[in-house]
Design a protein around this motif. Structure first.
Motif, PDB file in Angstrom:
ATOM      1  N   CYS A  54      32.621  38.581  43.106  1.00  0.00           N
ATOM      2  CA  CYS A  54      32.578  37.644  41.983  1.00  0.00           C
ATOM      3  C   CYS A  54      31.202  37.683  41.329  1.00  0.00           C
ATOM      4  O   CYS A  54      30.189  37.911  41.994  1.00  0.00           O
ATOM      5  N   GLN A  55      31.189  37.429  40.026  1.00  0.00           N
ATOM      6  CA  GLN A  55      29.941  37.390  39.273  1.00  0.00           C
ATOM      7  C   GLN A  55      30.081  36.397  38.128  1.00  0.00           C
ATOM      8  O   GLN A  55      31.078  36.414  37.403  1.00  0.00           O
ATOM      9  N   MET A  56      29.084  35.513  37.968  1.00  0.00           N
ATOM     10  CA  MET A  56      29.083  34.580  36.849  1.00  0.00           C
ATOM     11  C   MET A  56      28.520  35.269  35.615  1.00  0.00           C
ATOM     12  O   MET A  56      27.450  35.879  35.657  1.00  0.00           O
ATOM     13  N   LEU A  57      29.249  35.161  34.506  1.00  0.00           N
ATOM     14  CA  LEU A  57      28.823  35.710  33.225  1.00  0.00           C
ATOM     15  C   LEU A  57      28.443  34.564  32.292  1.00  0.00           C
ATOM     16  O   LEU A  57      28.778  33.403  32.554  1.00  0.00           O
ATOM     17  N   PRO A  58      27.745  34.849  31.209  1.00  0.00           N
ATOM     18  CA  PRO A  58      27.402  33.786  30.254  1.00  0.00           C
ATOM     19  C   PRO A  58      28.643  33.049  29.757  1.00  0.00           C
ATOM     20  O   PRO A  58      29.728  33.625  29.635  1.00  0.00           O
ATOM     21  N   GLY A  59      28.465  31.762  29.472  1.00  0.00           N
ATOM     22  CA  GLY A  59      29.557  30.964  28.940  1.00  0.00           C
ATOM     23  C   GLY A  59      30.506  30.438  29.995  1.00  0.00           C
ATOM     24  O   GLY A  59      31.622  30.013  29.670  1.00  0.00           O
ATOM     25  N   GLY A  60      30.093  30.462  31.267  1.00  0.00           N
ATOM     26  CA  GLY A  60      30.949  29.935  32.322  1.00  0.00           C
ATOM     27  C   GLY A  60      32.122  30.825  32.669  1.00  0.00           C
ATOM     28  O   GLY A  60      33.146  30.354  33.179  1.00  0.00           O
ATOM     29  N   ILE A  61      31.982  32.123  32.408  1.00  0.00           N
ATOM     30  CA  ILE A  61      33.045  33.079  32.714  1.00  0.00           C
ATOM     31  C   ILE A  61      32.809  33.676  34.101  1.00  0.00           C
ATOM     32  O   ILE A  61      31.705  34.134  34.409  1.00  0.00           O
ATOM     33  N   LEU A  62      33.838  33.668  34.920  1.00  0.00           N
ATOM     34  CA  LEU A  62      33.770  34.267  36.251  1.00  0.00           C
ATOM     35  C   LEU A  62      34.490  35.607  36.224  1.00  0.00           C
ATOM     36  O   LEU A  62      35.677  35.676  35.903  1.00  0.00           O
ATOM     37  N   ARG A  63      33.768  36.670  36.559  1.00  0.00           N
ATOM     38  CA  ARG A  63      34.391  37.990  36.656  1.00  0.00           C
ATOM     39  C   ARG A  63      34.809  38.236  38.100  1.00  0.00           C
ATOM     40  O   ARG A  63      33.998  38.125  39.022  1.00  0.00           O
ATOM     41  N   VAL A  64      36.072  38.570  38.293  1.00  0.00           N
ATOM     42  CA  VAL A  64      36.650  38.792  39.617  1.00  0.00           C
ATOM     43  C   VAL A  64      36.963  40.280  39.744  1.00  0.00           C
ATOM     44  O   VAL A  64      37.717  40.836  38.939  1.00  0.00           O
ATOM     45  N   THR A  65      36.382  40.919  40.771  1.00  0.00           N
ATOM     46  CA  THR A  65      36.474  42.371  40.905  1.00  0.00           C
ATOM     47  C   THR A  65      36.896  42.751  42.316  1.00  0.00           C
ATOM     48  O   THR A  65      36.484  42.118  43.291  1.00  0.00           O
ATOM     49  N   SER A  66      37.704  43.797  42.422  1.00  0.00           N
ATOM     50  CA  SER A  66      38.113  44.339  43.715  1.00  0.00           C
ATOM     51  C   SER A  66      37.262  45.555  44.054  1.00  0.00           C
ATOM     52  O   SER A  66      36.721  46.219  43.170  1.00  0.00           O
ATOM     53  N   ALA A  67      37.155  45.865  45.344  1.00  0.00           N
ATOM     54  CA  ALA A  67      36.458  47.082  45.762  1.00  0.00           C
ATOM     55  C   ALA A  67      37.326  48.313  45.515  1.00  0.00           C
ATOM     56  O   ALA A  67      36.816  49.399  45.246  1.00  0.00           O
ATOM     57  N   ASN A  68      38.632  48.138  45.606  1.00  0.00           N
ATOM     58  CA  ASN A  68      39.582  49.221  45.384  1.00  0.00           C
ATOM     59  C   ASN A  68      39.763  49.428  43.878  1.00  0.00           C
ATOM     60  O   ASN A  68      40.223  48.519  43.177  1.00  0.00           O
ATOM     61  N   PRO A  69      39.402  50.598  43.339  1.00  0.00           N
ATOM     62  CA  PRO A  69      39.484  50.816  41.888  1.00  0.00           C
ATOM     63  C   PRO A  69      40.900  50.760  41.332  1.00  0.00           C
ATOM     64  O   PRO A  69      41.080  50.702  40.110  1.00  0.00           O
ATOM     65  N   SER A  70      41.899  50.754  42.186  1.00  0.00           N
ATOM     66  CA  SER A  70      43.283  50.645  41.712  1.00  0.00           C
ATOM     67  C   SER A  70      43.593  49.252  41.183  1.00  0.00           C
ATOM     68  O   SER A  70      44.604  49.051  40.502  1.00  0.00           O
ATOM     69  N   PHE A  71      42.730  48.284  41.508  1.00  0.00           N
ATOM     70  CA  PHE A  71      42.934  46.905  41.064  1.00  0.00           C
ATOM     71  C   PHE A  71      41.940  46.595  39.948  1.00  0.00           C
ATOM     72  O   PHE A  71      40.725  46.708  40.135  1.00  0.00           O
ATOM     73  N   ALA A  72      42.455  46.206  38.798  1.00  0.00           N
ATOM     74  CA  ALA A  72      41.600  45.950  37.638  1.00  0.00           C
ATOM     75  C   ALA A  72      40.841  44.636  37.787  1.00  0.00           C
ATOM     76  O   ALA A  72      41.354  43.657  38.347  1.00  0.00           O
ATOM     77  N   ALA A  73      39.616  44.619  37.270  1.00  0.00           N
ATOM     78  CA  ALA A  73      38.833  43.382  37.223  1.00  0.00           C
ATOM     79  C   ALA A  73      39.409  42.468  36.142  1.00  0.00           C
ATOM     80  O   ALA A  73      40.064  42.923  35.199  1.00  0.00           O
ATOM     81  N   TYR A  74      39.166  41.167  36.298  1.00  0.00           N
ATOM     82  CA  TYR A  74      39.603  40.225  35.268  1.00  0.00           C
ATOM     83  C   TYR A  74      38.622  39.064  35.196  1.00  0.00           C
ATOM     84  O   TYR A  74      37.867  38.805  36.138  1.00  0.00           O
ATOM     85  N   ASP A  75      38.613  38.382  34.047  1.00  0.00           N
ATOM     86  CA  ASP A  75      37.695  37.272  33.815  1.00  0.00           C
ATOM     87  C   ASP A  75      38.457  35.952  33.793  1.00  0.00           C
ATOM     88  O   ASP A  75      39.604  35.889  33.333  1.00  0.00           O
ATOM     89  N   VAL A  76      37.801  34.905  34.286  1.00  0.00           N
ATOM     90  CA  VAL A  76      38.379  33.564  34.289  1.00  0.00           C
ATOM     91  C   VAL A  76      37.389  32.619  33.621  1.00  0.00           C
ATOM     92  O   VAL A  76      36.211  32.578  33.999  1.00  0.00           O
TER      93      VAL A  76
END
Length: 222
Positions: A179-201
């Motif tokens: 997980c990583q916090m981005l500007p504007g209160g956006i949380l980026r959720v990422t998997s270690a396995n590249p087959s799973f796409a990252a998404y923002d919340v």
């Protein structure tokens, strides 16, 4: 020689029975306990069946997990061992493809948990009441964490930082992700396995996601 063999078999069987009982007391499945002390599930099975005798290296690692060595080897309970270890409750988690069982109030059920040495926790500045154990399910974190791995989660650390793994509750699922916090209160959720796409919340516009805590250790580290 025959009597000696019978005595040895009897001794190994007693150690194996007590070893199995201690593993179960600590809340480990057979394969997980073997992995934690550096042996295969087959070797762990043989130890518990009395077909093989654990060596000193195995017993030393098992003791670090909370195993009562005096009881396993001699059949005598070390009454002081309870003072050196503490049980951390476990939560069931799935990283993909399913939901964890929930109570009527929406909270995850607690499993039996695992025992950790107080010295081990103190050396890492971890507070036991704020910890939980999660079993990873699925393949989204492969290369870092694998299906069936157990992780220790610090619920005091809930502010996501880049490069760290966190446990999230999203709807009815428990997720294990980078997980990583981005500007504007956006949380980026990422998997270690590249087959799973990252998404923002967008945390400002959802109540469906909660950061449970940061993963501070995996099964392979304790």
């Amino acid at each position: 020689m025959k009597n000696k063999d019978i005595d040895q078999d009897s001794s190994n069987a007693g150690i194996g029975d007590r070893l199995r009982a201690e593993r179960q007391r600590l809340g480990y499945m057979q394969a997980d306990f073997g992995a934690a002390v550096g042996v295969s599930k087959t070797t762990q099975f043989n130890y518990e069946a009395g077909d093989r005798t654990p060596d000193a290296r195995y017993l030393r690692k098992a003791a670090a997990l909370g195993l009562d060595l005096l009881h396993v080897v001699m059949g005598t309970r070390d009454d002081s061992s309870a003072d050196r270890y503490i049980r951390v409750p476990a939560l069931e988690a799935q990283t993909q493809g399913g939901t964890a069982p929930l109570k009527e109030d929406g909270a995850p059920y607690e499993a039996s948990g695992l025992c950790f040495g107080k010295d081990w926790l103190e050396a890492r500045q971890l507070s036991a009441p704020q910890l939980s154990v999660v079993t990873v399910r699925g393949s989204s974190m492969e290369s870092v964490l694998f299906d069936g791995d157990q992780v220790l989660v610090d619920q005091q650390d809930r502010r996501p930082r880049s490069g760290f793994v966190y446990v999230l509750r999203q709807g009815e699922e428990l997720l294990v992700k980078y997980c990583q916090m981005l500007p504007g209160g956006i949380l980026r959720v990422t998997s270690a396995n590249p087959s799973f796409a990252a998404y923002d919340v967008d945390l400002a516009h959802t109540t469906e996601l909660e950061v449970i805590g940061r993963v501070v250790a995996s099964l392979h580290e304790w």
